[in-house]
Design a protein around this motif. Structure first.
Motif, mmCIF file in Angstrom:
data_model
loop_
_atom_site.group_PDB
_atom_site.id
_atom_site.type_symbol
_atom_site.label_atom_id
_atom_site.label_comp_id
_atom_site.label_asym_id
_atom_site.label_seq_id
_atom_site.Cartn_x
_atom_site.Cartn_y
_atom_site.Cartn_z
ATOM 1 N N LYS A 1 11.247 115.737 4.393
ATOM 2 C CA LYS A 1 12.692 115.925 4.576
ATOM 3 C C LYS A 1 12.972 116.708 5.853
ATOM 4 N N ALA A 2 12.178 117.763 6.074
ATOM 5 C CA ALA A 2 12.362 118.602 7.269
ATOM 6 C C ALA A 2 12.133 117.778 8.535
ATOM 7 N N GLN A 3 11.095 116.949 8.520
ATOM 8 C CA GLN A 3 10.800 116.104 9.681
ATOM 9 C C GLN A 3 11.965 115.155 9.936
ATOM 10 N N THR B 1 10.077 110.491 24.191
ATOM 11 C CA THR B 1 9.730 111.422 23.113
ATOM 12 C C THR B 1 9.859 110.711 21.766
ATOM 13 N N LYS C 1 21.729 114.342 18.844
ATOM 14 C CA LYS C 1 22.068 115.265 19.938
ATOM 15 C C LYS C 1 21.420 114.800 21.235
ATOM 16 N N GLN C 2 20.102 114.987 21.304
ATOM 17 C CA GLN C 2 19.420 114.752 22.584
ATOM 18 C C GLN C 2 19.530 113.323 23.081
ATOM 19 N N PHE D 1 17.721 115.088 16.505
ATOM 20 C CA PHE D 1 17.261 114.776 17.859
ATOM 21 C C PHE D 1 17.975 113.539 18.401
ATOM 22 N N ARG E 1 15.128 115.490 9.038
ATOM 23 C CA ARG E 1 16.313 116.220 9.524
ATOM 24 C C ARG E 1 16.154 116.524 11.004
ATOM 25 N N PHE E 2 14.951 116.919 11.401
ATOM 26 C CA PHE E 2 14.672 117.242 12.802
ATOM 27 C C PHE E 2 14.929 116.028 13.686
ATOM 28 N N TRP E 3 14.368 114.879 13.299
ATOM 29 C CA TRP E 3 14.477 113.689 14.156
ATOM 30 C C TRP E 3 15.879 113.081 14.158
#
Lengths: 231, 232
Positions: free
Chosen positions: A94-96, A136, A106-107, A103, A98-100
């Protein structure tokens, strides 16, 4: 949910964040009303529900507003537990995710917008940054799909699939209008294959706006930003 | 099974302190690694290759980056002393405000504290106008938080929650920025609830034990960004 739940989505057709929420509601088979907002002339209802950001999407569930697409997604996933789940149970996965998702939103999205609304040297600079972000993402795809892009079924589509396809779905029309490649199959082959597979999903395909509409909106965006930046 | 929890952080960063606060609240043992942000360690670059930033939590060798993502991971992994409510709407609300603090408040606060110090003497008037605008913006943003707090002791209700931890920037660092720059933002007359909350917040053991020393922090920011209006 046992009793009838009133769900209404305030959105704007060109927004990838709105598209994300819309697709999610459809996949989860949640009955909802849709209100198209004119961002030049936001409705009082919208301003009342999102006084801080004054943005779409806003999802109103039984009169209570929710804003920010990824926050809305988590709410939908936690509330309507039938049907496909978008977030895994495992905290690390889940953390991975949310991070992506963050990403891409935003990025990737912000650098893409810089490319779409600039020209000349500025656009070149923006494009360089955008391609770095895509690289990336390409690296990460190798971790997500270690055996290559699998066949994606509407039944097993995940949150990152939806985030990627909604953020980048208009790329072909944008490429044609700008005369530059955004998603290059040679630079980012995995991303290209993944996106192509996602765009074939019936639910996604049906919701794609016409080429002319996308180009028209891009023209308008560029007009607005380029005129305001030339002193 | 032996658990290994590592936290890569920086002593003055509210973001890495958040992670430590959450771990402390839940009674989780961890090893802290101080990073020199001007000379990042190979480990940090390995664990957060995308952003190369702190904080990073490494749990049994698996890295998690971005402070708010880490807070949720901590809450889902160690179930004692939950920091998020059970109700999905309340959870969405907490997440929204945490994001609001990070994305809107912090940059506005910085601008109000140090934005007007840049620029030359002859642009003093223009700088003054910009400064007033920035202060007004912070005031509006703080008002949203003041309203969100309502009559609660903490944002999380009776106990400290994810939003309180995320608001550490408001609860402690804001006071530091004010003193370092000489700009007053969180006034008691306008924000009595937030001020009361800040006082309670810094007294909670898990929070108190993870606050960097105030004087050291003030000196750091004065050094880095200038004394602003403080010396006037």
């Amino acid at each position: 949910m046992a009793e009838e739940t009133k769900v209404r989505l305030h959105g704007m057709w060109a927004s990838p964040f709105v598209r994300l929420v819309k697709l999610t509601l459809e996949i989860k088979d949640i009955q909802s009303e849709y209100v198209e907002e004119d961002l030049e002339n936001r409705s009082l209802v919208l301003l009342n529900y999102n006084p801080i950001h004054k943005k779409v999407p806003v999802l109103v569930v039984n009169g209570k507003p929710l804003v920010e697409s990824l926050i809305i997604l988590e709410y939908i996933d936690e509330t309507w537990r039938n049907g496909p789940r978008f977030l895994p149970e495992d905290p690390y996965k889940k953390a991975q995710l949310r991070f992506w998702c963050s990403f891409v939103h935003k990025q990737v999205f912000e650098t893409m917008m810089s490319v779409l609304t600039s020209d000349g040297e500025e656009q070149e600079k923006a494009a360089k940054e955008f391609f770095e972000r895509l690289s990336t993402l390409e690296e990460e795809i190798k971790n997500i799909f270690p055996e290559g892009i699998q066949v994606i079924d509407q039944k097993n589509v995940g949150l990152l699939d939806l985030v990627v396809v909604t953020t980048l779905s208009h790329y072909k029309a944008q490429e044609e209008y700008l005369g530059l490649k955004l998603i290059d199959p040679e630079m980012t082959p995995l991303l290209f294959s993944w996106l192509t597979a996602l765009l074939e999903l019936p639910l996604v395909k049906e919701a794609l706006p016409h080429h002319e509409k996308v180009v028209g909106f891009l023209k308008y965006l560029r007009q607005e930003t380029l005129k305001s930046t030339s002193a | 099974m032996a658990e290994e929890v590592l936290v890569f952080g920086a002593w003055g960063s509210p973001f890495s302190r958040r992670v430590e606060m959450a771990l402390k609240l839940k009674g989780i043992e961890y090893k802290y690694i101080e990073e020199d942000l001007t000379n990042k360690s190979p480990s940090l670059l390995k664990y957060n290759p995308v952003h190369k930033k702190i904080p990073v939590l490494v749990h049994n060798g698996k890295p998690v980056a971005e402070s708010l993502v880490i807070l949720e991971y901590i809450d889902e992994t160690w179930k004692d002393h939950p920091i998020l409510p059970k109700d999905p709407y309340e959870r969405a609300n907490a997440r929204f405000w945490a994001k609001f603090i990070d994305e809107k408040c912090l940059s506005a606060i910085f601008k109000a504290c140090w934005g007007a110090c840049w620029g030359e003497e002859k642009e003093h008037e223009k700088a003054e106008i910009e400064h007033e605008k920035a202060v007004k913006e912070v005031s509006e943003l703080l008002q949203f938080l003041e309203n969100e707090l309502k009559e609660k002791r903490y944002f999380g209700g009776e106990t400290v929650g994810l939003l309180d931890i995320a608001a550490n920037t408001i609860g402690y660092w804001l006071g530091v920025f004010e003193e370092a720059s000489g700009v007053e933002l969180l006034t008691r007359e306008k924000f009595s609830k937030l001020c009361n909350w800040a006082n309670e917040f810094v007294c909670v053991t898990a929070i108190k034990e993870n606050l960097p020393p105030r004087d050291k922090l003030i000196a750091y920011f004065r050094n880095r960004f200038g004394a602003g209006n403080a010396s006037k």
